[in-house]
Design a protein around this motif. Sequence first.
Motif, PDB file in Angstrom:
ATOM      1  N   GLU A 259       5.579   7.512 -10.162  1.00 19.02           N
ATOM      2  CA  GLU A 259       4.764   7.230  -8.981  1.00 19.02           C
ATOM      3  C   GLU A 259       5.596   7.081  -7.716  1.00 19.02           C
ATOM      4  OE1 GLU A 259       2.439   3.762 -10.356  1.00 19.02           O
ATOM      5  OE2 GLU A 259       0.700   5.086 -10.094  1.00 19.02           O
TER       6      GLU A 259
ATOM      7  N   GLU B 146      -2.143  -2.005  -2.947  1.00 23.54           N
ATOM      8  CA  GLU B 146      -1.311  -2.849  -3.806  1.00 23.54           C
ATOM      9  C   GLU B 146      -0.287  -3.646  -3.000  1.00 23.54           C
ATOM     10  OE1 GLU B 146       1.051   0.949  -3.392  1.00 23.54           O
ATOM     11  OE2 GLU B 146      -1.059   0.384  -3.530  1.00 23.54           O
TER      12      GLU B 146
ATOM     13  N   ASN C 228       0.792  -1.230   0.000  1.00 26.76           N
ATOM     14  CA  ASN C 228       0.000   0.000   0.000  1.00 26.76           C
ATOM     15  C   ASN C 228       0.827   1.284   0.000  1.00 26.76           C
ATOM     16  OD1 ASN C 228      -2.629   1.077  -0.082  1.00 26.76           O
ATOM     17  ND2 ASN C 228      -2.589   1.522   2.107  1.00 26.76           N
TER      18      ASN C 228
ATOM     19  N   LEU D 102       1.112   3.351  -2.363  1.00 23.34           N
ATOM     20  CA  LEU D 102       0.399   4.395  -3.110  1.00 23.34           C
ATOM     21  C   LEU D 102      -1.033   4.565  -2.633  1.00 23.34           C
ATOM     22  CD1 LEU D 102       1.673   3.497  -6.709  1.00 23.34           C
ATOM     23  CD2 LEU D 102       2.572   5.239  -5.143  1.00 23.34           C
ATOM     24  N   GLY D 103      -1.380   3.881  -1.546  1.00 16.21           N
ATOM     25  CA  GLY D 103      -2.718   3.996  -1.023  1.00 16.21           C
ATOM     26  C   GLY D 103      -3.772   3.304  -1.865  1.00 16.21           C
ATOM     27  N   LYS D 104      -3.350   2.324  -2.660  1.00 18.39           N
ATOM     28  CA  LYS D 104      -4.281   1.616  -3.536  1.00 18.39           C
ATOM     29  C   LYS D 104      -4.467   0.156  -3.104  1.00 18.39           C
ATOM     30  CE  LYS D 104      -2.693   4.383  -7.497  1.00 18.39           C
ATOM     31  NZ  LYS D 104      -2.067   4.331  -8.852  1.00 18.39           N
TER      32      LYS D 104
END
Length: 272
Positions: A234, A217, A211, A213-215
Motif C-alpha cells: 500500500e 486513516e 489520510n 491512502l484516502g481512507k
Amino acid sequence: MIGGQWGSVSSNSAMMTFGLAPQHLLLAKNLWRHGYVRCPDTCDDEGSSSECKCSCPASVMDGTPYEVLTDRTGLMHWIDSSSRAIYFNETEGRYHIQGYTPQMETDAWESILEALCDPGHAGEMYTSAAPYDPTFWVLHTTAERLLQFRRLKSPEVALDETWGFDHMNAASDVGVVCDWSQVDAGVDTLPTCTAELCEGHGASDLIPFTNFLGKGETYTNHQFYDFMEPNNDELPYVYDSFEYEHCDAIGVSMDVTVPSTPVMMGPPPDRR
C-alpha cells in the motif's frame, strides 16, 4: 538562506577562545528553551538586522552567568565537552578554566553567556520550519531511502526495530522539557524545566499527518513506521534503486555484513 546561521557572534573572542563556535546555535537554542534567550515575535521589514535579533533580557536573569550556565540550564557540561580549557573539579564541584584566576573566570563566564545570548539569525533548517529549506527534502528522502535499503537487507543481517532511541551526549539532546504555560499566563518569568521526553516521540503518539491512502486513516509513530516498510504493497511510492556507487567511490562500504564502528552513546549527564 539555505542551512545554518548568519549575523552571529560566533567569531566573538569567547567563542573562539573556548572552541564553542561550532556549538553556538545549539547552546543558544537551549538557553532559549529555558527562557533566558528571548527573540522578537515579529520584525519590521524596514528595521535593521541588528534590531531584529535575540538577546537575554536582564529581567529574566535569576543568577550569575556561572549559575545560569550550570545550575539553571546545565549547559556548562556541553561547553566543557567542546573546550579543552574548561574542566570540572570533582572535589570542589565546580567548573574552572585552566590557568585562569577567579576574576578571569568570572569575566569569561560573562563573555560566554553574552555570546550565547546573541545567536544571530538561523536558517529554517535549524527550526521547526525546516521544510521551507529546499535541502530538507533532499536530506530526509536520502535518509529514508537508506533506511529502506537497510530494512530490505534485514534477512541477511538482523535489524533491531524495537521502538526507542538512545540519548546522545550532545548539545542537541539535553533530555529536558520546559513548560511555558505559567509564563504565557503571566504568572512566572521563566518556564519550569524537567528531565523527560518531548511529547510526540512515543511509539503510540499520534502524528499530525493523516489520510495517506484516502481512507481517513490516522497513524501513531509506530504505525507510520510500519506503513513505511518497503515491502508494504500500500506504500504509494518506491525508490528507483538502492545503488550507492558514490559511496563505493570514496571507500565507504554499503555492505551490511561488514561491522561498522559503533557510535558511543549514553544518557544525558546529570545537570550540574
